[in-house]
Design a protein around this motif. Structure first.
Motif, PDB file in Angstrom:
ATOM      1  N   PHE A  43       9.773  -5.530  10.667  1.00 42.43           N
ATOM      2  CA  PHE A  43       8.445  -4.924  10.606  1.00 42.43           C
ATOM      3  C   PHE A  43       7.999  -4.461  11.995  1.00 42.43           C
ATOM      4  O   PHE A  43       7.531  -3.327  12.171  1.00 42.43           O
ATOM      5  CB  PHE A  43       7.446  -5.941  10.035  1.00 42.43           C
ATOM      6  N   VAL A  44       8.139  -5.308  12.988  1.00 42.95           N
ATOM      7  CA  VAL A  44       7.738  -4.958  14.355  1.00 42.95           C
ATOM      8  C   VAL A  44       8.542  -3.764  14.862  1.00 42.95           C
ATOM      9  O   VAL A  44       7.987  -2.838  15.474  1.00 42.95           O
ATOM     10  CB  VAL A  44       7.898  -6.162  15.299  1.00 42.95           C
ATOM     11  N   GLU A  45       9.840  -3.775  14.612  1.00 45.07           N
ATOM     12  CA  GLU A  45      10.675  -2.660  15.065  1.00 45.07           C
ATOM     13  C   GLU A  45      10.228  -1.349  14.417  1.00 45.07           C
ATOM     14  O   GLU A  45      10.220  -0.291  15.052  1.00 45.07           O
ATOM     15  CB  GLU A  45      12.146  -2.940  14.736  1.00 45.07           C
ATOM     16  N   ARG A  46       9.860  -1.410  13.141  1.00 41.77           N
ATOM     17  CA  ARG A  46       9.407  -0.202  12.443  1.00 41.77           C
ATOM     18  C   ARG A  46       8.070   0.273  13.013  1.00 41.77           C
ATOM     19  O   ARG A  46       7.874   1.467  13.261  1.00 41.77           O
ATOM     20  CB  ARG A  46       9.267  -0.498  10.937  1.00 41.77           C
ATOM     21  N   VAL A  47       7.150  -0.643  13.221  1.00 40.64           N
ATOM     22  CA  VAL A  47       5.847  -0.302  13.807  1.00 40.64           C
ATOM     23  C   VAL A  47       6.028   0.358  15.171  1.00 40.64           C
ATOM     24  O   VAL A  47       5.347   1.335  15.502  1.00 40.64           O
ATOM     25  CB  VAL A  47       4.967  -1.571  13.938  1.00 40.64           C
ATOM     26  N   ALA A  48       6.945  -0.181  15.962  1.00 38.90           N
ATOM     27  CA  ALA A  48       7.144   0.319  17.324  1.00 38.90           C
ATOM     28  C   ALA A  48       7.632   1.767  17.346  1.00 38.90           C
ATOM     29  O   ALA A  48       7.439   2.470  18.344  1.00 38.90           O
ATOM     30  CB  ALA A  48       8.140  -0.575  18.066  1.00 38.90           C
ATOM     31  N   ARG A  49       8.243   2.223  16.243  1.00 33.58           N
ATOM     32  CA  ARG A  49       8.779   3.583  16.203  1.00 33.58           C
ATOM     33  C   ARG A  49       7.783   4.600  15.635  1.00 33.58           C
ATOM     34  O   ARG A  49       8.083   5.795  15.621  1.00 33.58           O
ATOM     35  CB  ARG A  49      10.065   3.611  15.366  1.00 33.58           C
ATOM     36  N   ILE A  50       6.641   4.141  15.162  1.00 36.01           N
ATOM     37  CA  ILE A  50       5.666   5.042  14.547  1.00 36.01           C
ATOM     38  C   ILE A  50       4.501   5.259  15.504  1.00 36.01           C
ATOM     39  O   ILE A  50       3.773   4.312  15.820  1.00 36.01           O
ATOM     40  CB  ILE A  50       5.156   4.465  13.209  1.00 36.01           C
ATOM     41  N   PRO A  51       4.276   6.469  15.965  1.00 40.95           N
ATOM     42  CA  PRO A  51       3.174   6.724  16.903  1.00 40.95           C
ATOM     43  C   PRO A  51       1.819   6.655  16.208  1.00 40.95           C
ATOM     44  O   PRO A  51       1.732   6.743  14.977  1.00 40.95           O
ATOM     45  CB  PRO A  51       3.464   8.144  17.401  1.00 40.95           C
ATOM     46  N   ASP A  52       0.780   6.521  16.990  1.00 44.10           N
ATOM     47  CA  ASP A  52      -0.566   6.396  16.424  1.00 44.10           C
ATOM     48  C   ASP A  52      -0.946   7.566  15.529  1.00 44.10           C
ATOM     49  O   ASP A  52      -1.645   7.386  14.526  1.00 44.10           O
ATOM     50  CB  ASP A  52      -1.606   6.259  17.542  1.00 44.10           C
ATOM     51  N   ARG A  53      -0.511   8.758  15.860  1.00 52.32           N
ATOM     52  CA  ARG A  53      -0.914   9.927  15.073  1.00 52.32           C
ATOM     53  C   ARG A  53      -0.375   9.869  13.640  1.00 52.32           C
ATOM     54  O   ARG A  53      -0.870  10.559  12.752  1.00 52.32           O
ATOM     55  CB  ARG A  53      -0.439  11.215  15.737  1.00 52.32           C
ATOM     56  N   ALA A  54       0.655   9.030  13.410  1.00 51.92           N
ATOM     57  CA  ALA A  54       1.219   8.890  12.064  1.00 51.92           C
ATOM     58  C   ALA A  54       0.981   7.514  11.468  1.00 51.92           C
ATOM     59  O   ALA A  54       1.296   7.285  10.306  1.00 51.92           O
ATOM     60  CB  ALA A  54       2.725   9.162  12.103  1.00 51.92           C
ATOM     61  N   ALA A  55       0.421   6.596  12.245  1.00 49.61           N
ATOM     62  CA  ALA A  55       0.332   5.195  11.835  1.00 49.61           C
ATOM     63  C   ALA A  55      -0.747   4.952  10.795  1.00 49.61           C
ATOM     64  O   ALA A  55      -1.790   5.606  10.779  1.00 49.61           O
ATOM     65  CB  ALA A  55       0.059   4.314  13.057  1.00 49.61           C
ATOM     66  N   ASP A  56      -0.480   3.987   9.928  1.00 53.67           N
ATOM     67  CA  ASP A  56      -1.518   3.473   9.051  1.00 53.67           C
ATOM     68  C   ASP A  56      -2.543   2.751   9.913  1.00 53.67           C
ATOM     69  O   ASP A  56      -2.206   2.124  10.929  1.00 53.67           O
ATOM     70  CB  ASP A  56      -0.902   2.497   8.043  1.00 53.67           C
ATOM     71  N   LEU A  57      -3.814   2.800   9.517  1.00 48.66           N
ATOM     72  CA  LEU A  57      -4.881   2.216  10.327  1.00 48.66           C
ATOM     73  C   LEU A  57      -4.720   0.718  10.545  1.00 48.66           C
ATOM     74  O   LEU A  57      -5.209   0.175  11.542  1.00 48.66           O
ATOM     75  CB  LEU A  57      -6.242   2.483   9.688  1.00 48.66           C
ATOM     76  N   HIS A  58      -4.035   0.044   9.653  1.00 50.42           N
ATOM     77  CA  HIS A  58      -3.903  -1.397   9.780  1.00 50.42           C
ATOM     78  C   HIS A  58      -3.013  -1.808  10.948  1.00 50.42           C
ATOM     79  O   HIS A  58      -3.072  -2.958  11.387  1.00 50.42           O
ATOM     80  CB  HIS A  58      -3.382  -2.004   8.475  1.00 50.42           C
ATOM     81  N   PHE A  59      -2.195  -0.890  11.458  1.00 49.16           N
ATOM     82  CA  PHE A  59      -1.428  -1.220  12.664  1.00 49.16           C
ATOM     83  C   PHE A  59      -1.547  -0.142  13.749  1.00 49.16           C
ATOM     84  O   PHE A  59      -0.890  -0.212  14.777  1.00 49.16           O
ATOM     85  CB  PHE A  59       0.051  -1.498  12.343  1.00 49.16           C
ATOM     86  N   LEU A  78       0.833  -1.198   0.000  1.00 52.34           N
ATOM     87  CA  LEU A  78       0.000   0.000   0.000  1.00 52.34           C
ATOM     88  C   LEU A  78       0.871   1.252   0.000  1.00 52.34           C
ATOM     89  O   LEU A  78       1.913   1.295   0.673  1.00 52.34           O
ATOM     90  CB  LEU A  78      -0.906   0.008   1.235  1.00 52.34           C
ATOM     91  N   PRO A  79       0.464   2.294  -0.731  1.00 50.76           N
ATOM     92  CA  PRO A  79       1.269   3.529  -0.790  1.00 50.76           C
ATOM     93  C   PRO A  79       1.583   4.113   0.579  1.00 50.76           C
ATOM     94  O   PRO A  79       2.697   4.589   0.811  1.00 50.76           O
ATOM     95  CB  PRO A  79       0.393   4.474  -1.616  1.00 50.76           C
ATOM     96  N   ASN A  80       0.616   4.076   1.495  1.00 52.59           N
ATOM     97  CA  ASN A  80       0.865   4.660   2.808  1.00 52.59           C
ATOM     98  C   ASN A  80       1.915   3.874   3.585  1.00 52.59           C
ATOM     99  O   ASN A  80       2.754   4.452   4.282  1.00 52.59           O
ATOM    100  CB  ASN A  80      -0.427   4.738   3.616  1.00 52.59           C
ATOM    101  N   LEU A  81       1.887   2.560   3.451  1.00 55.70           N
ATOM    102  CA  LEU A  81       2.913   1.750   4.107  1.00 55.70           C
ATOM    103  C   LEU A  81       4.277   2.012   3.495  1.00 55.70           C
ATOM    104  O   LEU A  81       5.297   2.062   4.197  1.00 55.70           O
ATOM    105  CB  LEU A  81       2.548   0.270   4.006  1.00 55.70           C
ATOM    106  N   ASP A  82       4.318   2.197   2.187  1.00 51.36           N
ATOM    107  CA  ASP A  82       5.571   2.518   1.508  1.00 51.36           C
ATOM    108  C   ASP A  82       6.127   3.846   2.016  1.00 51.36           C
ATOM    109  O   ASP A  82       7.330   3.968   2.293  1.00 51.36           O
ATOM    110  CB  ASP A  82       5.337   2.567   0.003  1.00 51.36           C
ATOM    111  N   ARG A  83       5.253   4.831   2.156  1.00 54.99           N
ATOM    112  CA  ARG A  83       5.692   6.145   2.659  1.00 54.99           C
ATOM    113  C   ARG A  83       6.256   6.061   4.068  1.00 54.99           C
ATOM    114  O   ARG A  83       7.137   6.839   4.443  1.00 54.99           O
ATOM    115  CB  ARG A  83       4.518   7.137   2.634  1.00 54.99           C
ATOM    116  N   LEU A  84       5.724   5.107   4.841  1.00 55.42           N
ATOM    117  CA  LEU A  84       6.159   4.967   6.230  1.00 55.42           C
ATOM    118  C   LEU A  84       7.423   4.119   6.375  1.00 55.42           C
ATOM    119  O   LEU A  84       7.876   3.870   7.491  1.00 55.42           O
ATOM    120  CB  LEU A  84       5.022   4.364   7.068  1.00 55.42           C
ATOM    121  N   GLY A  85       7.979   3.679   5.255  1.00 57.59           N
ATOM    122  CA  GLY A  85       9.257   2.978   5.303  1.00 57.59           C
ATOM    123  C   GLY A  85       9.176   1.473   5.291  1.00 57.59           C
ATOM    124  O   GLY A  85      10.197   0.794   5.492  1.00 57.59           O
TER     125      GLY A  85
END
Length: 252
Positions: A135-151, A118-125
């Motif tokens: 993947f988990v390490e990347r998710v852990a560094r992205i706060p909810d205010r910037a997160a894709d809804l799927h995580f 998905l484009p939004n996931l691509d933008r988020l790295g």
């Protein structure tokens, strides 16, 4: 990775509709707080049978645009604050999922082997084929205010004004019995039987991979911290992945 993509995604959190997570079905006096990766497609597909529809082609009911007028005439998708302010006489429900299992589902469907990321996931790295640990390490560094809804955390999706909005919260792990609670409540209030949930987006029936993928305790700790509110509100006392319960054919 450049900080710019994350900043751009964070800025979109203030665009209109970003916090519209609550599907309103006026005919049933019912509100559903939709959470991606938690039977969302199955529930919205069923609810779409209880709204008037626009003439001509329309997006599928699991798309927000359907509820913004491109498919449903009398249905809506609104913010939690609007639910609290305008729909206090409606029954509001949601379905949540063990954060460990939800994260594995997100990785399995959208990162490990998707046709395209998905484009939004691509933008988020994130990148296609990314290892689960990365993947988990990347998710852990992205706060909810910037997160894709799927995580994004489930607590942040279903909450407004400092509280969980739905009065009825079911779990994916016990979706059979919990859906019957929703069904019974709607029947009692409106005389309408919603029926059984349809099978939608069945991709991953065997959940033995959750414990295997979280064999590294450091990943468990990352998820416990990242989704602290989800564990506190919906899965208190859960310290590590557990074998899945009855969740099965309605995963979406």
């Amino acid at each position: 990775m450049s900080f710019a993509p994350v900043l751009a995604s964070w800025l979109t959190s203030f665009l209109p509709g970003r916090e519209a997570h609550f599907v309103v079905v006026p005919r049933l006096r019912l509100v559903y707080a939709r959470v991606p990766k938690v039977a969302n497609t199955a529930v919205r597909s069923l609810l779409a049978d209880h709204v008037d529809r626009t003439a001509g082609p329309a997006p599928p009911p699991n798309k927000d645009s359907f509820w913004r007028g491109d498919g449903a005439v009398d249905g809506r998708i609104v913010s939690g604050a609007e639910v609290l302010g305008r729909y206090g006489d409606h029954l509001c429900f949601t379905i949540v999922r063990d954060p460990f299992d939800r994260l594995v589902s997100c990785w399995s469907d959208m990162i490990a082997r998707p046709a395209a990321i998905l484009p939004n996931l691509d933008r988020l790295g994130f990148r296609r084929g990314m290892e689960f640990g990365d993947f988990v390490e990347r998710v852990a560094r992205i706060p909810d205010r910037a997160a894709d809804l799927h995580f994004r955390s489930q607590a942040s999706i279903v909450s407004a004004r400092g509280r969980v909005v739905p009065s009825l919260v079911g779990r994916m792990e016990t979706i059979g019995t919990d859906w019957e609670r929703v069904r019974a409540a709607v029947l009692e209030r409106t005389g309408t039987d919603l029926g059984s949930l349809p099978q939608k987006n069945v991709r991953r029936r065997d959940r033995s991979d959750v414990q295997r993928l979280f064999a590294d305790g450091r990943l468990v700790d990352r998820v416990r911290v990242r989704y602290a509110d989800d564990f506190r509100l919906f899965y208190p006392g859960r310290e590590a992945p557990e074998p899945a319960g009855e969740a099965g054919p309605t995963v979406a």
